[in-house]
Design an enzyme around this catalytic site. Structure first.
Site, PDB file in Angstrom:
ATOM      1  N   LYS A 141       0.826  -1.213   0.000  1.00  0.00           N
ATOM      2  CA  LYS A 141       0.000   0.000   0.000  1.00  0.00           C
ATOM      3  C   LYS A 141       0.862   1.265   0.000  1.00  0.00           C
ATOM      4  CE  LYS A 141      -2.159  -1.144   3.822  1.00  0.00           C
ATOM      5  NZ  LYS A 141      -1.601  -2.452   4.178  1.00  0.00           N
TER       6      LYS A 141
ATOM      7  N   ARG B 136      11.869  -5.747   4.149  1.00  0.00           N
ATOM      8  CA  ARG B 136      11.683  -4.380   3.649  1.00  0.00           C
ATOM      9  C   ARG B 136      12.326  -3.313   4.534  1.00  0.00           C
ATOM     10  NH1 ARG B 136       5.164  -3.227   4.449  1.00  0.00           N
ATOM     11  NH2 ARG B 136       5.252  -2.948   6.699  1.00  0.00           N
TER      12      ARG B 136
ATOM     13  N   ARG C  60      11.573  -1.112  10.206  1.00  0.00           N
ATOM     14  CA  ARG C  60      10.594  -0.914  11.271  1.00  0.00           C
ATOM     15  C   ARG C  60      10.674  -1.997  12.339  1.00  0.00           C
ATOM     16  NH1 ARG C  60       5.028  -0.077   8.183  1.00  0.00           N
ATOM     17  NH2 ARG C  60       4.352  -1.381   9.916  1.00  0.00           N
TER      18      ARG C  60
ATOM     19  N   ARG D  57      -0.287  -9.014  13.020  1.00  0.00           N
ATOM     20  CA  ARG D  57      -0.854  -7.973  12.148  1.00  0.00           C
ATOM     21  C   ARG D  57      -1.757  -8.597  11.084  1.00  0.00           C
ATOM     22  NH1 ARG D  57       4.664  -5.425  10.740  1.00  0.00           N
ATOM     23  NH2 ARG D  57       3.555  -4.252   9.138  1.00  0.00           N
TER      24      ARG D  57
HETATM   25  P1  ADP Z   1       1.152  -2.227   7.734  1.00  0.00           P
HETATM   26  O1  ADP Z   1       0.090  -1.875   6.743  1.00  0.00           O
HETATM   27  O2  ADP Z   1       2.366  -2.790   7.092  1.00  0.00           O
HETATM   28  O3  ADP Z   1       0.663  -3.048   8.892  1.00  0.00           O
HETATM   29  P2  ADP Z   1       1.118   0.462   8.885  1.00  0.00           P
HETATM   30  O4  ADP Z   1       2.273   1.373   8.861  1.00  0.00           O
HETATM   31  O5  ADP Z   1      -0.088   0.825   8.106  1.00  0.00           O
HETATM   32  O6  ADP Z   1       1.718  -0.926   8.417  1.00  0.00           O
HETATM   33  O7  ADP Z   1       0.644   0.218  10.407  1.00  0.00           O
HETATM   34  C1  ADP Z   1       1.531  -0.104  11.442  1.00  0.00           C
HETATM   35  C2  ADP Z   1       0.757  -0.261  12.756  1.00  0.00           C
HETATM   36  O8  ADP Z   1       0.120   0.986  13.108  1.00  0.00           O
HETATM   37  C3  ADP Z   1      -0.395  -1.265  12.728  1.00  0.00           C
HETATM   38  O9  ADP Z   1       0.043  -2.597  12.962  1.00  0.00           O
HETATM   39  C4  ADP Z   1      -1.300  -0.732  13.840  1.00  0.00           C
HETATM   40  O10 ADP Z   1      -0.812  -1.073  15.119  1.00  0.00           O
HETATM   41  C5  ADP Z   1      -1.176   0.771  13.684  1.00  0.00           C
HETATM   42  N1  ADP Z   1      -2.209   1.357  12.782  1.00  0.00           N
HETATM   43  C6  ADP Z   1      -1.978   1.941  11.577  1.00  0.00           C
HETATM   44  N2  ADP Z   1      -3.132   2.383  11.031  1.00  0.00           N
HETATM   45  C7  ADP Z   1      -4.121   2.051  11.917  1.00  0.00           C
HETATM   46  C8  ADP Z   1      -5.533   2.203  11.932  1.00  0.00           C
HETATM   47  N3  ADP Z   1      -6.200   2.799  10.911  1.00  0.00           N
HETATM   48  N4  ADP Z   1      -6.226   1.732  13.005  1.00  0.00           N
HETATM   49  C9  ADP Z   1      -5.604   1.138  14.023  1.00  0.00           C
HETATM   50  N5  ADP Z   1      -4.277   0.948  14.079  1.00  0.00           N
HETATM   51  C10 ADP Z   1      -3.523   1.390  13.040  1.00  0.00           C
END
Ligand code: ADP
Length: 228
Positions: A23, A137, A171, A182
């Site tokens: 994404k 990554r 990360r 996740r």
């Molecule tokens: P990925 O899509 O690879 O899991 P992100 O950077 O989008 O990585 O998200 C990392 C973490 O941030 C998630 O595992 C969660 O803990 C938190 N997070 C991100 N966006 C949200 C959201 N919309 N609602 C709840 N938690 C979120």
């Protein structure tokens, strides 16, 4: 098609898909190609954690465990960001919404501004392969460009192709154990949004197991129908 946009309102695109689906990479492409603003709740939350704000302190442990941060915190952060002037160019939501409550709140926020979701693009992937993708990554701290040990290595080791910085970052939550949590969170809490956006007539599917350029082509074609 549902999701059609009146020219006066800024486009709103959502990228849906499990962690590792790409994404962020695709959102950056849409940002460059269409002049939209990428809004990543993951990035916003990581910034809040780094700044040590109340929201960041509350989010830190949940993120490290691979769970979802509470809707209240995420919605407050997103609402603030959406209010910034640059979002008038149109936005790509990356990693938001992740729960039905977030999706409903987003619909309300947009309706208040006379806007709507124009397309929710689902990046379809094979979950088993996501663990490999995520474990390899890293990103450039300076400009945010994403890389992968196997699939997209920088031309010169440890040096960003885009900005030349030598500041690569992996990360903390990109490890196999946290990735499994996740993925579980995605299937339990986020996957229901596929039906939610199908019912609204805005869901678009893209095969995200192809090469990055092919995925870009497919997403770009979809975006063009909305942004044009
Ligand atoms: P990925 O899509 O690879 O899991 P992100 O950077 O989008 O990585 O998200 C990392 C973490 O941030 C998630 O595992 C969660 O803990 C938190 N997070 C991100 N966006 C949200 C959201 N919309 N609602 C709840 N938690 C979120």
């Amino acid at each position: 098609m549902d999701g059609a946009r009146t020219p006066q309102t800024p486009p709103v695109l959502i990228l849906l898909g499990p962690p590792g689906a790409g994404k962020g990479t695709q959102a950056r492409m849409l940002e460059k190609e269409f002049g939209l603003v990428q809004l990543s709740t993951g990035d916003l939350l990581r910034a809040a954690v780094a700044a040590g704000s109340d929201a960041g302190q509350a989010a830190k442990a949940v993120m490290e465990a691979g769970g979802l941060v509470s809707d209240d915190i995420v919605l407050a952060i997103l609402r603030d960001r959406l209010a910034a002037g640059d979002c008038a160019k149109g936005v790509i939501l990356d990693g938001f919404p992740r729960t039905t409550a977030q999706a409903e709140a987003l619909d309300e926020m947009l309706a208040e501004a006379g806007q709507r979701i124009n397309a929710a693009i689902l990046l379809e992937v094979d979950d088993v392969k996501m663990v490999v993708r995520i474990a390899g990554r890293f990103t450039c701290r300076a400009c945010g460009e994403g890389y992968h040990d196997t699939f997209k290595a920088p031309k010169v080791a440890d040096t960003c192709d885009c900005c030349g910085a030598q500041a690569m970052n992996r990360r903390a939550d990109d490890n196999p154990k946290t990735v499994m949590s996740r993925l579980d969170a995605y299937h339990e809490q986020t996957a229901p949004l596929i039906a939610y956006y199908t019912d609204k007539g805005v869901l678009r599917r893209v095969d995200a197991m192809q090469e990055i350029a092919a995925i870009q082509g497919a997403i770009g074609a979809l975006a063009r129908t909305v942004v044009a």
